[in-house]
Design a protein around this motif. Structure first.
Motif, mmCIF file in Angstrom:
data_model
loop_
_atom_site.group_PDB
_atom_site.id
_atom_site.type_symbol
_atom_site.label_atom_id
_atom_site.label_comp_id
_atom_site.label_asym_id
_atom_site.label_seq_id
_atom_site.Cartn_x
_atom_site.Cartn_y
_atom_site.Cartn_z
ATOM 1 N N LEU A 45 -13.511 -11.778 -8.455
ATOM 2 C CA LEU A 45 -13.074 -12.815 -9.386
ATOM 3 C C LEU A 45 -14.119 -13.934 -9.414
ATOM 4 O O LEU A 45 -14.542 -14.426 -8.361
ATOM 5 C CB LEU A 45 -11.715 -13.371 -8.944
ATOM 6 C CG LEU A 45 -11.092 -14.451 -9.828
ATOM 7 C CD1 LEU A 45 -10.753 -13.903 -11.205
ATOM 8 C CD2 LEU A 45 -9.842 -15.015 -9.153
ATOM 9 N N TYR A 58 -12.319 -12.366 -15.158
ATOM 10 C CA TYR A 58 -11.391 -11.634 -14.295
ATOM 11 C C TYR A 58 -11.328 -10.152 -14.656
ATOM 12 O O TYR A 58 -10.314 -9.498 -14.546
ATOM 13 C CB TYR A 58 -9.994 -12.266 -14.342
ATOM 14 C CG TYR A 58 -9.432 -12.538 -15.726
ATOM 15 C CD1 TYR A 58 -8.726 -11.554 -16.419
ATOM 16 C CD2 TYR A 58 -9.584 -13.785 -16.320
ATOM 17 C CE1 TYR A 58 -8.196 -11.802 -17.679
ATOM 18 C CE2 TYR A 58 -9.056 -14.047 -17.567
ATOM 19 C CZ TYR A 58 -8.364 -13.062 -18.247
ATOM 20 O OH TYR A 58 -7.840 -13.314 -19.501
ATOM 21 N N THR A 135 -9.318 -10.749 -5.902
ATOM 22 C CA THR A 135 -9.022 -12.131 -6.299
ATOM 23 C C THR A 135 -8.819 -13.108 -5.142
ATOM 24 O O THR A 135 -8.636 -14.305 -5.379
ATOM 25 C CB THR A 135 -7.756 -12.160 -7.179
ATOM 26 O OG1 THR A 135 -6.652 -11.660 -6.413
ATOM 27 C CG2 THR A 135 -7.933 -11.316 -8.420
#
Length: 200
Positions: A45, A58, A135
Protein backbone atom coordinates in the motif's frame (compact mmCIF):
# COMPACT_ATOMS: atom_id res chain seq x y z
CA UNK A 1 23.70 -7.39 -0.87
CA UNK A 2 26.12 -9.94 -2.29
CA UNK A 3 23.43 -12.37 -3.50
CA UNK A 4 22.69 -13.29 -7.10
CA UNK A 5 19.23 -13.98 -8.49
CA UNK A 6 20.03 -17.72 -8.55
CA UNK A 7 20.52 -17.78 -4.78
CA UNK A 8 17.32 -16.10 -3.60
CA UNK A 9 13.86 -17.58 -3.07
CA UNK A 10 11.87 -14.35 -2.83
CA UNK A 11 12.18 -10.96 -4.54
CA UNK A 12 11.27 -7.42 -3.49
CA UNK A 13 11.19 -4.95 -6.37
CA UNK A 14 11.54 -1.44 -4.95
CA UNK A 15 11.47 1.74 -7.04
CA UNK A 16 14.02 4.44 -6.28
CA UNK A 17 11.27 6.93 -5.46
CA UNK A 18 9.60 4.85 -2.73
CA UNK A 19 10.33 5.64 0.92
CA UNK A 20 9.81 2.81 3.43
CA UNK A 21 10.49 3.72 7.04
CA UNK A 22 9.61 0.34 8.57
CA UNK A 23 12.97 -1.39 9.17
CA UNK A 24 11.48 -4.89 9.33
CA UNK A 25 9.60 -4.58 6.02
CA UNK A 26 11.21 -7.69 4.49
CA UNK A 27 10.17 -9.86 7.41
CA UNK A 28 6.70 -8.30 7.34
CA UNK A 29 6.33 -9.05 3.63
CA UNK A 30 7.44 -12.63 4.16
CA UNK A 31 5.08 -13.17 7.11
CA UNK A 32 1.97 -11.94 5.31
CA UNK A 33 3.01 -13.70 2.08
CA UNK A 34 2.95 -17.01 3.92
CA UNK A 35 -0.61 -16.26 5.12
CA UNK A 36 -2.08 -15.58 1.68
CA UNK A 37 -4.77 -18.02 0.48
CA UNK A 38 -2.85 -18.49 -2.78
CA UNK A 39 0.70 -17.69 -3.84
CA UNK A 40 0.90 -14.63 -6.07
CA UNK A 41 2.12 -11.02 -6.21
CA UNK A 42 2.08 -8.89 -3.05
CA UNK A 43 2.08 -5.14 -3.61
CA UNK A 44 2.61 -2.63 -0.80
CA UNK A 45 0.00 0.00 0.00
CA UNK A 46 1.43 3.38 -1.04
CA UNK A 47 0.54 7.02 -0.50
CA UNK A 48 1.70 10.23 -2.10
CA UNK A 49 4.11 12.25 0.02
CA UNK A 50 1.70 15.20 0.36
CA UNK A 51 -1.34 13.18 1.48
CA UNK A 52 -1.21 11.34 4.79
CA UNK A 53 -4.91 10.47 5.05
CA UNK A 54 -5.98 8.95 1.70
CA UNK A 55 -4.52 7.28 -1.38
CA UNK A 56 -5.23 6.09 -4.91
CA UNK A 57 -2.33 3.62 -4.77
CA UNK A 58 -4.06 0.54 -3.39
CA UNK A 59 -3.74 -1.77 -6.40
CA UNK A 60 -4.99 -1.85 -9.97
CA UNK A 61 -8.52 -2.91 -10.83
CA UNK A 62 -9.99 -4.12 -14.11
CA UNK A 63 -12.35 -1.73 -15.88
CA UNK A 64 -14.44 -2.40 -18.96
CA UNK A 65 -12.29 -0.20 -21.20
CA UNK A 66 -9.05 -0.60 -19.25
CA UNK A 67 -8.91 3.13 -18.51
CA UNK A 68 -9.42 3.61 -14.83
CA UNK A 69 -8.00 5.68 -12.00
CA UNK A 70 -8.79 4.66 -8.44
CA UNK A 71 -10.97 6.99 -6.43
CA UNK A 72 -9.16 8.19 -3.27
CA UNK A 73 -9.86 6.01 -0.24
CA UNK A 74 -9.09 6.68 3.38
CA UNK A 75 -5.99 4.92 4.67
CA UNK A 76 -7.81 4.13 7.90
CA UNK A 77 -10.35 2.09 5.90
CA UNK A 78 -7.77 0.36 3.71
CA UNK A 79 -5.68 -0.67 6.71
CA UNK A 80 -8.47 -2.44 8.59
CA UNK A 81 -7.28 -5.76 7.12
CA UNK A 82 -3.65 -6.88 6.60
CA UNK A 83 -4.21 -7.34 2.87
CA UNK A 84 -6.85 -7.16 0.12
CA UNK A 85 -7.22 -8.58 -3.37
CA UNK A 86 -6.61 -6.49 -6.50
CA UNK A 87 -6.51 -7.12 -10.25
CA UNK A 88 -2.93 -5.92 -10.60
CA UNK A 89 -0.10 -4.45 -8.53
CA UNK A 90 1.16 -0.96 -7.94
CA UNK A 91 4.77 -1.45 -8.85
CA UNK A 92 6.55 0.78 -6.35
CA UNK A 93 7.15 -2.06 -3.92
CA UNK A 94 6.31 -5.57 -5.08
CA UNK A 95 7.10 -8.87 -3.35
CA UNK A 96 6.82 -12.39 -4.83
CA UNK A 97 8.64 -15.68 -5.14
CA UNK A 98 11.49 -16.10 -7.59
CA UNK A 99 9.61 -19.11 -8.99
CA UNK A 100 6.79 -16.84 -10.21
CA UNK A 101 9.21 -14.31 -11.70
CA UNK A 102 10.96 -17.08 -13.66
CA UNK A 103 7.75 -18.78 -14.77
CA UNK A 104 6.13 -15.66 -16.21
CA UNK A 105 9.31 -14.66 -18.04
CA UNK A 106 10.63 -11.84 -15.84
CA UNK A 107 10.75 -8.23 -16.96
CA UNK A 108 10.04 -7.20 -20.51
CA UNK A 109 13.08 -4.95 -21.00
CA UNK A 110 12.18 -3.70 -24.50
CA UNK A 111 11.71 -0.18 -23.13
CA UNK A 112 12.46 1.62 -19.86
CA UNK A 113 8.98 2.85 -18.84
CA UNK A 114 5.30 1.88 -18.86
CA UNK A 115 5.96 -1.83 -19.31
CA UNK A 116 7.94 -3.51 -16.49
CA UNK A 117 5.48 -4.02 -13.60
CA UNK A 118 2.55 -3.07 -15.84
CA UNK A 119 3.37 -6.23 -17.77
CA UNK A 120 4.14 -8.46 -14.76
CA UNK A 121 0.65 -8.05 -13.29
CA UNK A 122 -1.33 -9.22 -16.36
CA UNK A 123 1.18 -11.98 -17.09
CA UNK A 124 0.93 -13.28 -13.53
CA UNK A 125 -2.88 -13.31 -13.87
CA UNK A 126 -2.62 -15.29 -17.12
CA UNK A 127 -0.53 -17.87 -15.27
CA UNK A 128 -3.16 -18.06 -12.52
CA UNK A 129 -1.35 -16.00 -9.87
CA UNK A 130 -3.50 -13.42 -8.03
CA UNK A 131 -2.41 -10.00 -6.81
CA UNK A 132 -2.79 -8.86 -3.21
CA UNK A 133 -2.05 -5.51 -1.56
CA UNK A 134 -0.26 -5.57 1.81
CA UNK A 135 -1.79 -2.80 3.92
CA UNK A 136 -0.27 -3.09 7.40
CA UNK A 137 2.62 -0.80 6.47
CA UNK A 138 2.81 2.15 4.09
CA UNK A 139 5.29 3.18 1.46
CA UNK A 140 5.53 6.84 0.45
CA UNK A 141 5.66 7.65 -3.26
CA UNK A 142 8.05 10.55 -3.85
CA UNK A 143 7.83 10.45 -7.66
CA UNK A 144 5.80 13.62 -8.11
CA UNK A 145 9.07 15.55 -7.78
CA UNK A 146 10.27 14.16 -11.11
CA UNK A 147 7.37 15.80 -12.95
CA UNK A 148 8.85 19.23 -12.17
CA UNK A 149 11.69 18.49 -14.58
CA UNK A 150 10.01 19.00 -17.97
CA UNK A 151 12.68 17.26 -20.07
CA UNK A 152 12.72 14.22 -17.79
CA UNK A 153 8.95 14.07 -17.79
CA UNK A 154 8.78 14.34 -21.61
CA UNK A 155 11.34 11.55 -22.02
CA UNK A 156 9.30 9.29 -19.76
CA UNK A 157 5.97 10.22 -21.36
CA UNK A 158 7.37 9.29 -24.77
CA UNK A 159 7.08 5.62 -23.77
CA UNK A 160 3.49 5.84 -22.52
CA UNK A 161 1.66 4.76 -25.68
CA UNK A 162 4.17 2.19 -26.90
CA UNK A 163 4.67 0.56 -23.51
CA UNK A 164 1.01 0.11 -22.68
CA UNK A 165 0.27 -0.96 -26.26
CA UNK A 166 2.89 -3.69 -26.06
CA UNK A 167 1.51 -4.87 -22.73
CA UNK A 168 -2.02 -5.09 -24.15
CA UNK A 169 -1.02 -6.90 -27.35
CA UNK A 170 1.05 -9.40 -25.35
CA UNK A 171 -1.52 -10.23 -22.70
CA UNK A 172 -5.07 -9.47 -23.88
CA UNK A 173 -7.33 -11.89 -25.69
CA UNK A 174 -8.41 -10.78 -29.17
CA UNK A 175 -11.92 -10.02 -27.89
CA UNK A 176 -10.69 -7.86 -25.02
CA UNK A 177 -8.14 -6.14 -27.25
CA UNK A 178 -10.82 -5.19 -29.80
CA UNK A 179 -12.96 -3.81 -26.99
CA UNK A 180 -10.28 -1.94 -25.06
CA UNK A 181 -7.67 -0.78 -27.58
CA UNK A 182 -9.75 1.79 -29.52
CA UNK A 183 -10.71 3.48 -26.24
CA UNK A 184 -7.08 3.35 -25.11
CA UNK A 185 -5.99 5.09 -28.34
CA UNK A 186 -8.62 7.81 -27.90
CA UNK A 187 -7.58 8.22 -24.28
CA UNK A 188 -3.91 8.64 -25.29
CA UNK A 189 -4.78 11.22 -27.94
CA UNK A 190 -6.83 13.25 -25.47
CA UNK A 191 -4.16 12.94 -22.77
CA UNK A 192 -1.41 14.04 -25.16
CA UNK A 193 -3.39 17.08 -26.35
CA UNK A 194 -4.07 18.03 -22.72
CA UNK A 195 -0.41 17.64 -21.74
CA UNK A 196 0.78 19.55 -24.84
CA UNK A 197 -1.34 22.52 -23.77
CA UNK A 198 -0.45 22.14 -20.09
CA UNK A 199 3.30 21.87 -20.62
CA UNK A 200 3.45 24.14 -23.68
Amino acid sequence: AGYTIKEVADILLLDEDILIEEKSILRAFLNVYQQLPQEGLLSLLLREKDDASSTKLYGGFVHRFSIYTNAPRALSVLQKNPYHRASGPDGGALFFSKKIFTEIGGYDTSQPYYLDVGDLGPRAALFGYPTYVFTTYLGVHLGTVRKKNKQGWLWKYGFHFSGLSRMMFKNYTTKNLLLAYPFFCLFCIAKTVFNTIRHK
